[in-house]
Design a protein around this motif. Structure first.
Motif, PDB file in Angstrom:
ATOM      1  N   GLU A 291      35.146  37.134  41.123  1.00 24.66           N
ATOM      2  CA  GLU A 291      34.865  37.729  39.831  1.00 24.66           C
ATOM      3  C   GLU A 291      34.313  36.667  38.898  1.00 24.66           C
ATOM      4  O   GLU A 291      34.773  35.527  38.904  1.00 24.66           O
TER       5      GLU A 291
ATOM      6  N   PRO B 233      29.333  35.999  42.967  1.00 20.80           N
ATOM      7  CA  PRO B 233      29.421  37.253  42.207  1.00 20.80           C
ATOM      8  C   PRO B 233      28.130  37.505  41.436  1.00 20.80           C
ATOM      9  O   PRO B 233      27.394  36.582  41.107  1.00 20.80           O
TER      10      PRO B 233
ATOM     11  N   THR C 258      37.260  40.279  46.053  1.00 23.79           N
ATOM     12  CA  THR C 258      35.905  39.907  45.655  1.00 23.79           C
ATOM     13  C   THR C 258      35.954  38.804  44.611  1.00 23.79           C
ATOM     14  O   THR C 258      36.882  38.733  43.820  1.00 23.79           O
TER      15      THR C 258
ATOM     16  N   VAL D 112      33.891  35.508  35.138  1.00 28.81           N
ATOM     17  CA  VAL D 112      34.404  35.777  33.797  1.00 28.81           C
ATOM     18  C   VAL D 112      33.759  34.812  32.803  1.00 28.81           C
ATOM     19  O   VAL D 112      33.214  33.777  33.173  1.00 28.81           O
TER      20      VAL D 112
ATOM     21  N   ALA E 258      44.657  39.858  35.293  1.00 26.43           N
ATOM     22  CA  ALA E 258      44.556  39.336  36.652  1.00 26.43           C
ATOM     23  C   ALA E 258      45.880  38.799  37.193  1.00 26.43           C
ATOM     24  O   ALA E 258      46.034  38.633  38.389  1.00 26.43           O
TER      25      ALA E 258
ATOM     26  N   THR F 252      33.376  31.485  38.056  1.00 30.09           N
ATOM     27  CA  THR F 252      33.682  32.381  39.162  1.00 30.09           C
ATOM     28  C   THR F 252      35.114  32.151  39.604  1.00 30.09           C
ATOM     29  O   THR F 252      35.497  31.039  39.928  1.00 30.09           O
TER      30      THR F 252
ATOM     31  N   ARG G  30      23.741  43.529  45.254  1.00 30.52           N
ATOM     32  CA  ARG G  30      24.961  42.801  45.567  1.00 30.52           C
ATOM     33  C   ARG G  30      25.015  42.511  47.071  1.00 30.52           C
ATOM     34  O   ARG G  30      25.369  41.412  47.486  1.00 30.52           O
TER      35      ARG G  30
END
Lengths: 892, 108
Positions: free
Chosen positions: A183, A745, A181, A185, A231, A175, A734
């Motif tokens: 994210e 997330p 927010t 990955v 990013a 995370t 969510r």
């Protein structure tokens, strides 16, 4: 034709000798005129000339070069002439040219498209330095694949066959706290050798060091090129920055280059693999993946032998080992093979199928050319009479084929482009590197090669045949009829070949399509309608105790269950068909401790999980909320595990029995009381048999398990109305999670329908592509049969007319024509069926619940071809019966 | 310009020039050049024939077998269109060469 230079064929040496001799003679004469004797003059002439031999040699060299240049020029001139002539001929026969070009374009284009997919996925090496040296290490126990524990990895580090051995935990979510927010990955924890194993240096900064593998070392991270661009807007200053990862600050120390993003699914962030001294001695915690770089010159076999020796030395140290060390081994595979996996055989199957299509289109064009050859008897005879040799005429006809093939290949590139789009669109997302498939120079080269090769295949036979008959038949008009029979036979053979090829392809497609159909009708063992799943990972920093973890999940679950339109909600560690897995050994109470223990899939589940997933109970009860950390430990088994532990015992008698599982050490036992038995479900894939499964309550999860699974569970939500598209629950879910912890997330939110579709994607791809190729093959075969029969009818319209005039009934004519058409079809049918039985053995590994010589498929394809063949025969045959007798009389 | 090229080019140009007056065999080319320069220019056979074969290879001249004055078979060369172009270029470059070199070498 341009006459050759008169001396052109005389050897260069003779030419030079003659010319220099002439010169000497002239000089001699001149000197004799001035009063020298012949001998004196000759000697003087030679003296003046100087070094005769070297002059002669130099002239010869230039002479040879001259001849070569002239030959080439002459050849190019002839080729140019032939091409211009061929294009003019084709322009005159538009219909013929169009059919031939389109036929070839389909064959060549389809082949090029599949080749470009195969090239991108399988053939092209990874963009690494010497990628063949990157290997995967897979331990086995008595031949079965086994997991890798930390001590096993640490042991391999010193194996001499490898330059670098890396351990990794792949597929962990990380995370990242972004501006607005969080994210999640794809991430991986890797040992310091990981990047060295691939021989890839970071684009910016550096990789990990051994020090960073130590517990308590400063927290660092390396990011992928993709993440860096996405990013961090490719900011070169990112190295040294601090990121909040899983709730803790990490320093970015490196950025990997773009080439390291092999596929869409590789990790975007790497963290050091930390192995605590305690983990370094735990042989039963198997959570690692092992990669290595071979030393130069070391073969896979040598590497496997060396790694196996190390593995056995490590196994010697396992304190409570049951199996003999000789049961332990390591299999070494190339990394790329591991990555490409089953798609290799799938794509080669497609290439094979498409090769059949290409052969069929070549056969078709050969047939067309043969028919055309008959029509051009006079033209060829005239050219032969004007002095064109046999080989010259064959070359002329082959040039025509080459022009056809070139045009076909050009149009075929368009077909390839379109078909590649289709392949990419219908292929599963998981096919690695397919998105990188393009029509590039490799594909162009391949297309060119198959274009020229096919021109040779379809052009040579008709050219030889045409020229052969023409040279004999010369200008005699009647000669054509007498040769017609031999040509009919060749055409018949070509049709038979075409039918045989089409049948083989269609049977192969049929078998795979039937497999796919079978697969679609497998009962998955759960009810996927209206079910949404999403993964959560609780960061270590804020969720330290098992109690905190289970309480959070209970809150999230209650919030989810309260969402409108939701019938029930639950949490579990793994949902079916999602590709995740975890295992545990299981022992029935009372069984001897030192046998090979059965392995089962281990799943954590909350109460209500089975109802939410739609898995029916065979007996007993579901977990209850009261089955918490303080209550006696309980478990639910699936039927397969129950049968394995207690063969032949009825379900109702299983309730209350105890099993031993999930203990930290072999010498200890943790007992779980069986409270329920559920139906089997397909967990890994629809085609694999259900495996034994063990479920334990989330609230009773042993504390040691949580860190291993990153405190991660999947939330499962079922809609009240089964026809609801469960996607609609993503946003409410969510919000429901955010009410509990806004920094969490939601990852992998996917409906169960989507997982089910995903597991059928390969089958769907097979069905779609093979139906398409089968359809092309069938239409080409129809064109071929139709062409032959209508050619026969045209050829014989005279004869048919006479027969009708002499009183033959239409049914007699019908018989004549149909026999002519059907003969080759039936021969092709039989050969094709025999061929299919042989080739379908190659498909065996890709078939599911369908035998290689499945009678239904064989009969269906045979009947289909027969009907199609009859139709293709019927149309021209009807024309034959309408031939008015007058035509026969006038035509004679 | 290197001396060797200059020499080559000049011999080529002389041969090509000779052939503009009609097809000739090798011996006749030597004769003709001698006559035109009052025997000041002696072309060596050792250079002539390789030059002829080289220029034939390059398509500047072409050859045909014919009958010589004395009734013997001989190889007659004639100039081609490409040869004429080459001759013009070579003559021009020779003129530049003389322009450049003359003030240095020739006393005024």
């Amino acid at each position: 034709m341009k006459p050759r230079l008169p001396f052109g064929r005389a050897p260069v040496n003779e030419e030079v000798d003659a010319e220099l001799a002439f010169h000497l003679e002239m000089t001699t004469r001149e000197l004799m005129e001035r009063g020298m004797t012949r001998q004196q003059a000759r000697a003087e002439a030679e003296r003046r000339f100087g070094d005769m031999k070297s002059v002669n040699d130099e002239c010869r060299r230039y002479g040879v070069e001259r001849n070569r240049r002239e030959q080439r020029a002459e050849y190019l001139e002839e080729l140019r002439h032939d091409v211009v002539f061929a294009v003019r001929q084709l322009a005159k026969a538009r219909a013929f040219a169009a059919i031939a070009i389109v036929t070839l374009a389909l064959g060549i284009g389809a082949t090029a498209a599949v080749f470009s997919a195969l090239d991108a996925v399988v053939l092209r090496p990874l963009p690494l330095d010497d990628p063949g040296r990157v290997v995967n290490l897979q331990p086995t126990r008595r031949g079965d694949a086994a997991g890798i524990s930390a001590p096993e990895f640490l042991g391999q580090r010193d194996t001499r066959a490898f330059e670098h051995v890396a351990g990794a935990v792949l597929g962990t979510g990380v995370t990242i706290a972004m501006a607005d927010t969080p994210e999640l990955v794809e991430g991986a924890r890797v040992s310091s050798e990981y990047f060295d194993a691939f021989a890839v240096k970071p684009k910016l900064g550096r990789g990990f060091t051994r020090e960073e593998e130590q517990p308590g070392a400063p927290k660092v991270a390396v990011i992928s090129h993709g993440l860096w661009v996405r990013a961090f807007a490719s900011d070169r200053g990112v190295v040294g920055r601090t990121l909040q990862l899983d709730g803790a600050p990490h320093t970015v120390i490196g950025v990997m280059p773009a080439e390291f993003d092999f596929t869409r699914e590789t990790a975007e962030i790497w963290l050091p693999l930390v192995i605590t001294p305690e983990q370094a001695t735990k042989y039963n915690e198997k959570y690692l993946t092992m990669l290595a770089r071979l030393r130069p010159g070391v073969t896979l076999e040598q590497a496997a032998a060396a790694a196996t020796a190390t593995q056995r030395a490590v196994a010697e140290r396992i304190p409570d080992r049951v199996d003999p060390v000789t049961d332990y081994a390591i299999v070494v595979d190339r990394f790329i093979d591991q990555m490409v996996g089953d798609y290799r055989s799938l794509l080669f199957t497609l290439l094979g199928a498409v090769g059949f299509v290409l052969l069929i289109s070549c056969t078709n064009v050969a047939n067309l050319l043969l028919a055309r050859g008959t029509g051009r008897g006079k033209e060829l005879a005239i050219r032969a009479a004007l002095g064109a040799g046999r080989s010259r005429l064959v070359r002329q006809l082959l040039t025509e084929s080459l022009v056809l093939a070139t045009l076909g290949a050009t149009l075929g590139l368009g077909v390839a482009y379109g078909l590649l789009r289709v392949i990419v669109a219908v292929s599963p997302e998981s096919v690695p590197r397919l998105e990188q498939a393009h029509i590039d120079w490799r594909v162009l080269l391949f297309t060119l090669t198959i274009g020229v090769t096919s021109a040779a295949i379809f052009g040579l036979l008709p050219a030889l045949r045409t020229v052969g008959t023409q040279m004999q038949g010369a200008l005699r008009e009647g000669g054509r009829q007498s040769k017609a029979f031999a040509r009919d036979r060749l055409r018949g053979i070509l049709v038979a070949a075409e039918v045989a090829l089409a049948i083989t392809l269609l049977v192969g497609s049929g078998l795979l399509i039937r497999s796919a159909w079978r697969m679609q009708h497998v009962d998955p063992g759960f009810d996927p309608r209206g079910v949404l799943t999403a993964r959560l990972i609780l960061p270590e920093a804020r969720y330290t105790t098992p109690d905190a973890i289970t309480r959070t999940y209970a809150l999230i679950r209650d919030n989810a269950a309260a969402m409108s339109g939701v019938q029930s909600a639950a949490v579990a560690s793994i949902v079916p068909l999602s590709g995740s897995d975890a295992q545990s050994s299981v022992l029935a109470e009372g069984q001897p401790r030192d046998v090979k223990r059965p392995q089962a899939n281990l799943r954590l589940a909350s109460s209500g999980f089975f109802a939410t997933m739609g898995v029916p109970f065979v007996g007993g009860r579901d977990f209850a909320r009261t089955d918490d950390a303080n209550a006696p430990k309980v478990a639910i088994l699936n039927e397969t595990l129950a049968r394995k532990l207690w063969p032949g015992v009825p379900t109702r008698d299983l309730i209350g029995k105890r099993i031993d599982a999930l203990s930290g050490k072999r010498t200890e036992s943790i007992y779980w009381e069986v409270v329920g038995v559920v139906h089997d479900l397909h967990d890994a894939s629809l085609t694999q048999r259900p495996r034994p499964e063990l479920y334990v309550p989330v609230d009773q999860t042993p504390a040691t398990i949580w860190p291993l699974i990153q405190r991660s569970l999947v939330v499962v939500v079922r809609a009240t109305n089964p026809s609801t598209d469960a996607e609609v629950f993503v946003k409410p879910l969510r919000r429901a999670v955010a009410q509990v912890d806004a920094s969490l997330p939601l990852a992998d939110s996917r409906t169960m329908m989507s997982y089910l579709r995903g597991s059928l994607e390969t089958a769907r791809m097979n069905t779609l592509l093979l139906s398409l190729l089968g359809g092309i093959a069938l239409s080409l075969a129809i064109v071929g049969i139709y062409g032959v029969v209508s050619y026969f009818v045209t050829q014989r319209s005279h004869e048919i007319g006479v027969r009708l005039a002499l009183g033959a009934t239409p049914s007699r004519i019908w018989q004549l024509v149909v026999r002519r058409g059907l003969g080759p079809i039936v021969v092709g049918l039989l050969v094709g069926l025999a061929l299919s039985v042989a080739t379908s053995q190659l498909l065996a590994s890709q078939l599911f619940e369908v035998s290689g010589h499945d009678p239904v498929t064989l009969v269906a394809v045979g009947v289909l071809l027969l009907i199609v063949g009859l139709l293709a025969t019927y149309v021209p045959a009807r024309r034959a019966m309408r031939v008015p007798p007058v035509v026969a009389l006038n035509d004679g | 310009m290197p001396a060797k090229d200059r020499l080559h080019g000049t011999l080529d140009a002389l041969i090509l020039k000779t052939l503009t007056f009609g097809p000739r065999h090798g011996y006749a080319i030597v004769q003709w050049l001698g006559q035109q320069t009052q025997d000041k220019l002696q072309v060596e056979e050792g250079s002539l024939y390789p030059a002829l074969y080289r220029m034939e290879r390059d398509g500047w001249i072409k050859a045909d077998w014919g009958t010589s004055e004395l009734g013997r078979k001989a190889k007659f060369y004639s100039i081609t269109e490409a040869g004429r172009r080459q001759l013009r270029a070579e003559a021009q470059s020779f003129a530049h060469f003389v322009d450049a070199v003359a003030p240095l070498l020739l006393p005024t």
